[in-house]
Design a protein around this motif. Structure first.
Motif, PDB file in Angstrom:
ATOM      1  N   ARG A  81     -46.312  14.567  88.739  1.00 49.89           N
ATOM      2  CA  ARG A  81     -45.413  13.430  88.551  1.00 49.89           C
ATOM      3  C   ARG A  81     -46.081  12.252  87.851  1.00 49.89           C
ATOM      4  O   ARG A  81     -45.415  11.490  87.134  1.00 49.89           O
ATOM      5  CB  ARG A  81     -44.869  12.969  89.908  1.00 49.89           C
ATOM      6  N   ASP A  82     -47.403  12.092  88.070  1.00 47.51           N
ATOM      7  CA  ASP A  82     -48.063  10.934  87.482  1.00 47.51           C
ATOM      8  C   ASP A  82     -48.574  11.206  86.067  1.00 47.51           C
ATOM      9  O   ASP A  82     -49.228  10.354  85.473  1.00 47.51           O
ATOM     10  CB  ASP A  82     -49.208  10.446  88.367  1.00 47.51           C
ATOM     11  N   LEU A  83     -48.271  12.372  85.496  1.00 47.66           N
ATOM     12  CA  LEU A  83     -48.641  12.636  84.111  1.00 47.66           C
ATOM     13  C   LEU A  83     -47.668  11.916  83.182  1.00 47.66           C
ATOM     14  O   LEU A  83     -46.460  12.122  83.252  1.00 47.66           O
ATOM     15  CB  LEU A  83     -48.604  14.136  83.815  1.00 47.66           C
ATOM     16  N   THR A  84     -48.196  11.079  82.317  1.00 47.57           N
ATOM     17  CA  THR A  84     -47.350  10.342  81.381  1.00 47.57           C
ATOM     18  C   THR A  84     -47.503  10.800  79.943  1.00 47.57           C
ATOM     19  O   THR A  84     -46.643  10.533  79.107  1.00 47.57           O
ATOM     20  CB  THR A  84     -47.667   8.831  81.446  1.00 47.57           C
ATOM     21  N   SER A  85     -48.629  11.521  79.663  1.00 45.45           N
ATOM     22  CA  SER A  85     -48.871  11.936  78.287  1.00 45.45           C
ATOM     23  C   SER A  85     -49.750  13.176  78.267  1.00 45.45           C
ATOM     24  O   SER A  85     -50.773  13.235  78.953  1.00 45.45           O
ATOM     25  CB  SER A  85     -49.546  10.798  77.506  1.00 45.45           C
ATOM     26  N   ALA A 110     -57.303  23.283  85.809  1.00 46.68           N
ATOM     27  CA  ALA A 110     -56.376  22.181  86.089  1.00 46.68           C
ATOM     28  C   ALA A 110     -56.825  21.357  87.282  1.00 46.68           C
ATOM     29  O   ALA A 110     -56.699  20.122  87.291  1.00 46.68           O
ATOM     30  CB  ALA A 110     -54.977  22.736  86.333  1.00 46.68           C
ATOM     31  N   ALA A 111     -57.371  22.012  88.310  1.00 43.25           N
ATOM     32  CA  ALA A 111     -57.834  21.280  89.493  1.00 43.25           C
ATOM     33  C   ALA A 111     -58.932  20.293  89.127  1.00 43.25           C
ATOM     34  O   ALA A 111     -58.995  19.192  89.674  1.00 43.25           O
ATOM     35  CB  ALA A 111     -58.338  22.265  90.550  1.00 43.25           C
ATOM     36  N   GLY A 112     -59.807  20.682  88.202  1.00 45.07           N
ATOM     37  CA  GLY A 112     -60.853  19.769  87.760  1.00 45.07           C
ATOM     38  C   GLY A 112     -60.285  18.540  87.085  1.00 45.07           C
ATOM     39  O   GLY A 112     -60.767  17.416  87.288  1.00 45.07           O
ATOM     40  N   VAL A 113     -59.247  18.737  86.278  1.00 44.52           N
ATOM     41  CA  VAL A 113     -58.608  17.613  85.598  1.00 44.52           C
ATOM     42  C   VAL A 113     -57.939  16.686  86.607  1.00 44.52           C
ATOM     43  O   VAL A 113     -58.073  15.457  86.543  1.00 44.52           O
ATOM     44  CB  VAL A 113     -57.574  18.127  84.576  1.00 44.52           C
ATOM     45  N   LEU A 114     -57.218  17.255  87.561  1.00 44.93           N
ATOM     46  CA  LEU A 114     -56.475  16.457  88.541  1.00 44.93           C
ATOM     47  C   LEU A 114     -57.399  15.702  89.489  1.00 44.93           C
ATOM     48  O   LEU A 114     -57.024  14.661  90.041  1.00 44.93           O
ATOM     49  CB  LEU A 114     -55.540  17.362  89.340  1.00 44.93           C
ATOM     50  N   MET A 133     -51.339   9.199  84.306  1.00 47.89           N
ATOM     51  CA  MET A 133     -52.452  10.002  83.829  1.00 47.89           C
ATOM     52  C   MET A 133     -52.134  10.529  82.435  1.00 47.89           C
ATOM     53  O   MET A 133     -51.038  11.029  82.198  1.00 47.89           O
ATOM     54  CB  MET A 133     -52.737  11.159  84.789  1.00 47.89           C
ATOM     55  N   LYS A 134     -53.118  10.412  81.549  1.00 43.40           N
ATOM     56  CA  LYS A 134     -52.962  10.893  80.177  1.00 43.40           C
ATOM     57  C   LYS A 134     -54.044  11.933  79.907  1.00 43.40           C
ATOM     58  O   LYS A 134     -55.225  11.650  80.058  1.00 43.40           O
ATOM     59  CB  LYS A 134     -53.058   9.737  79.192  1.00 43.40           C
ATOM     60  N   VAL A 135     -53.613  13.136  79.503  1.00 43.84           N
ATOM     61  CA  VAL A 135     -54.526  14.261  79.349  1.00 43.84           C
ATOM     62  C   VAL A 135     -54.442  14.818  77.935  1.00 43.84           C
ATOM     63  O   VAL A 135     -53.342  15.015  77.404  1.00 43.84           O
ATOM     64  CB  VAL A 135     -54.190  15.383  80.352  1.00 43.84           C
ATOM     65  N   ALA A 136     -55.602  15.077  77.335  1.00 46.59           N
ATOM     66  CA  ALA A 136     -55.670  15.753  76.044  1.00 46.59           C
ATOM     67  C   ALA A 136     -56.213  17.156  76.265  1.00 46.59           C
ATOM     68  O   ALA A 136     -57.140  17.358  77.048  1.00 46.59           O
ATOM     69  CB  ALA A 136     -56.560  14.985  75.077  1.00 46.59           C
ATOM     70  N   VAL A 137     -55.635  18.146  75.585  1.00 50.66           N
ATOM     71  CA  VAL A 137     -55.947  19.553  75.814  1.00 50.66           C
ATOM     72  C   VAL A 137     -56.410  20.221  74.523  1.00 50.66           C
ATOM     73  O   VAL A 137     -55.748  20.092  73.487  1.00 50.66           O
ATOM     74  CB  VAL A 137     -54.721  20.317  76.346  1.00 50.66           C
ATOM     75  N   GLU A 138     -57.539  20.924  74.608  1.00 51.14           N
ATOM     76  CA  GLU A 138     -57.983  21.766  73.500  1.00 51.14           C
ATOM     77  C   GLU A 138     -57.920  23.215  73.955  1.00 51.14           C
ATOM     78  O   GLU A 138     -58.633  23.614  74.874  1.00 51.14           O
ATOM     79  CB  GLU A 138     -59.416  21.427  73.076  1.00 51.14           C
ATOM     80  N   GLN A 139     -57.059  24.005  73.313  1.00 47.67           N
ATOM     81  CA  GLN A 139     -57.014  25.440  73.588  1.00 47.67           C
ATOM     82  C   GLN A 139     -57.847  26.124  72.514  1.00 47.67           C
ATOM     83  O   GLN A 139     -57.433  26.261  71.377  1.00 47.67           O
ATOM     84  CB  GLN A 139     -55.592  25.987  73.561  1.00 47.67           C
ATOM     85  N   ALA A 140     -59.036  26.562  72.914  1.00 48.92           N
ATOM     86  CA  ALA A 140     -59.961  27.117  71.928  1.00 48.92           C
ATOM     87  C   ALA A 140     -60.467  28.496  72.299  1.00 48.92           C
ATOM     88  O   ALA A 140     -60.786  29.301  71.427  1.00 48.92           O
ATOM     89  CB  ALA A 140     -61.161  26.174  71.742  1.00 48.92           C
ATOM     90  N   GLY A 141     -60.553  28.784  73.604  1.00 45.98           N
ATOM     91  CA  GLY A 141     -61.168  30.036  74.010  1.00 45.98           C
ATOM     92  C   GLY A 141     -60.184  31.135  74.338  1.00 45.98           C
ATOM     93  O   GLY A 141     -60.408  32.292  74.020  1.00 45.98           O
ATOM     94  N   SER A 142     -59.071  30.814  74.966  1.00 41.84           N
ATOM     95  CA  SER A 142     -58.123  31.827  75.417  1.00 41.84           C
ATOM     96  C   SER A 142     -56.825  31.119  75.768  1.00 41.84           C
ATOM     97  O   SER A 142     -56.557  30.031  75.272  1.00 41.84           O
ATOM     98  CB  SER A 142     -58.690  32.548  76.649  1.00 41.84           C
ATOM     99  N   GLU A 143     -56.016  31.740  76.628  1.00 43.25           N
ATOM    100  CA  GLU A 143     -54.778  31.104  77.066  1.00 43.25           C
ATOM    101  C   GLU A 143     -54.978  30.238  78.304  1.00 43.25           C
ATOM    102  O   GLU A 143     -54.018  29.665  78.823  1.00 43.25           O
ATOM    103  CB  GLU A 143     -53.722  32.164  77.349  1.00 43.25           C
ATOM    104  N   GLN A 200     -40.852  15.393  76.484  1.00 41.89           N
ATOM    105  CA  GLN A 200     -41.158  14.230  75.657  1.00 41.89           C
ATOM    106  C   GLN A 200     -42.578  13.712  75.873  1.00 41.89           C
ATOM    107  O   GLN A 200     -43.090  12.923  75.072  1.00 41.89           O
ATOM    108  CB  GLN A 200     -40.150  13.111  75.946  1.00 41.89           C
ATOM    109  N   ARG A 201     -43.227  14.167  76.936  1.00 34.12           N
ATOM    110  CA  ARG A 201     -44.598  13.727  77.182  1.00 34.12           C
ATOM    111  C   ARG A 201     -45.604  14.487  76.331  1.00 34.12           C
ATOM    112  O   ARG A 201     -46.771  14.088  76.230  1.00 34.12           O
ATOM    113  CB  ARG A 201     -44.951  13.914  78.663  1.00 34.12           C
TER     114      ARG A 201
END
Length: 252
Positions: A24-28, A211-215, A1-11, A41-42
């Motif tokens: 475990r299946d996150l590669t990037s 995070a649950a939505g992403v997973l 799984m490859k995820v891109a993150v935008e932190q724009a509103g808060s933490e 390194q990911r």
């Protein structure tokens, strides 16, 4: 799984990214508009969204990133509520075979999904109510809501909803937050009211909801949806990421 993150509103997005890093299946994990400070390194800077499976954001107005995800043909999960986003982008996401998940938050994600989980247990559903906390001055009257500790019982005000349930919001000061579902149903054992709720540090709870939505995103159909569209899947991912649930029932 490859995820891109935008932190724009808060933490929230940053905390959600840390939760996802435990998978475990996150590669990037790519940071949009930011430089990586992790030794993992990911983690790196995201420059091309087409390289990812899903993008997520905590932006209050995520339309720009939603459009970018659509152009890249990738899934998108947003923390903010998004009825207008659903209307504007739903058919376009479906046409590309990608999914837009809106409202991956405490009020629109976890609370309705808790209710959907309880109503799926069977029996004739007689009444459903959901409740959540939000920052503000605590009320001195209203609907009493028995959130789990450390939030505890709070007064809440009723909110409009397009679901088949009553909804209540409880203003709360401090760092804690909670969500709750109360379902009354009739079955072979008579009339039973089940209450299930969650309570935790506010930013962490919101991060779990995102995070649950992403997973869970790959298990939603193409198009625009909210978490409760597949409540069991969404809750399972939240529980797997560390969400703790308290529940009890009352027979009449």
């Amino acid at each position: 799984m490859k995820v891109a993150v935008e932190q724009a509103g808060s933490e929230v997005a940053l905390r959600a990214a840390r939760i996802i890093l435990a998978e475990r299946d996150l590669t990037s994990l790519g940071l949009i508009g930011g430089s990586p400070k992790s030794q993992d390194q990911r983690v790196h800077q995201a420059t091309d969204l087409t390289e990812y499976d899903v993008v997520m954001t905590d932006a209050p107005d995520p339309a720009g990133l939603v459009e970018a995800a659509l152009d890249a043909g990738v899934n998108c999960v947003v923390w903010a509520d998004g009825e207008e986003l659903e209307l504007e982008f739903g058919e376009r996401f479906a046409a590309t075979g990608a999914t837009l998940l809106t409202g991956a938050n405490l009020a629109s994600g976890l609370a309705p999904s808790l209710a959907a989980h309880e109503t799926a247990r069977g029996g004739e559903v007689m009444e459903v109510a959901i409740a959540w906390t939000e920052p503000g001055t605590p009320l001195r009257r209203g609907e009493p809501i028995p959130f789990p500790d450390p939030v505890g019982a709070r007064w809440a005000a009723q909110r409009e909803t397009d679901g088949g349930y009553k909804a209540f919001a409880a203003p709360i000061s401090g760092d804690w937050a909670g969500a709750l579902a109360k379902v009354t149903s009739a079955g072979t054992e008579g009339v039973v009211t089940r209450v299930v709720g969650v309570a935790d540090q506010a930013a962490h709870l919101e991060a779990l909801a995102l995070a649950a939505g992403v997973l869970a995103i790959d298990l939603y159909a193409p198009g625009a949806h909210r978490p409760a569209y597949a409540a069991e899947i969404y809750l399972a991912k939240a529980l797997g990421a560390g969400l703790g649930v308290a529940s009890y029932e009352m027979a009449e």
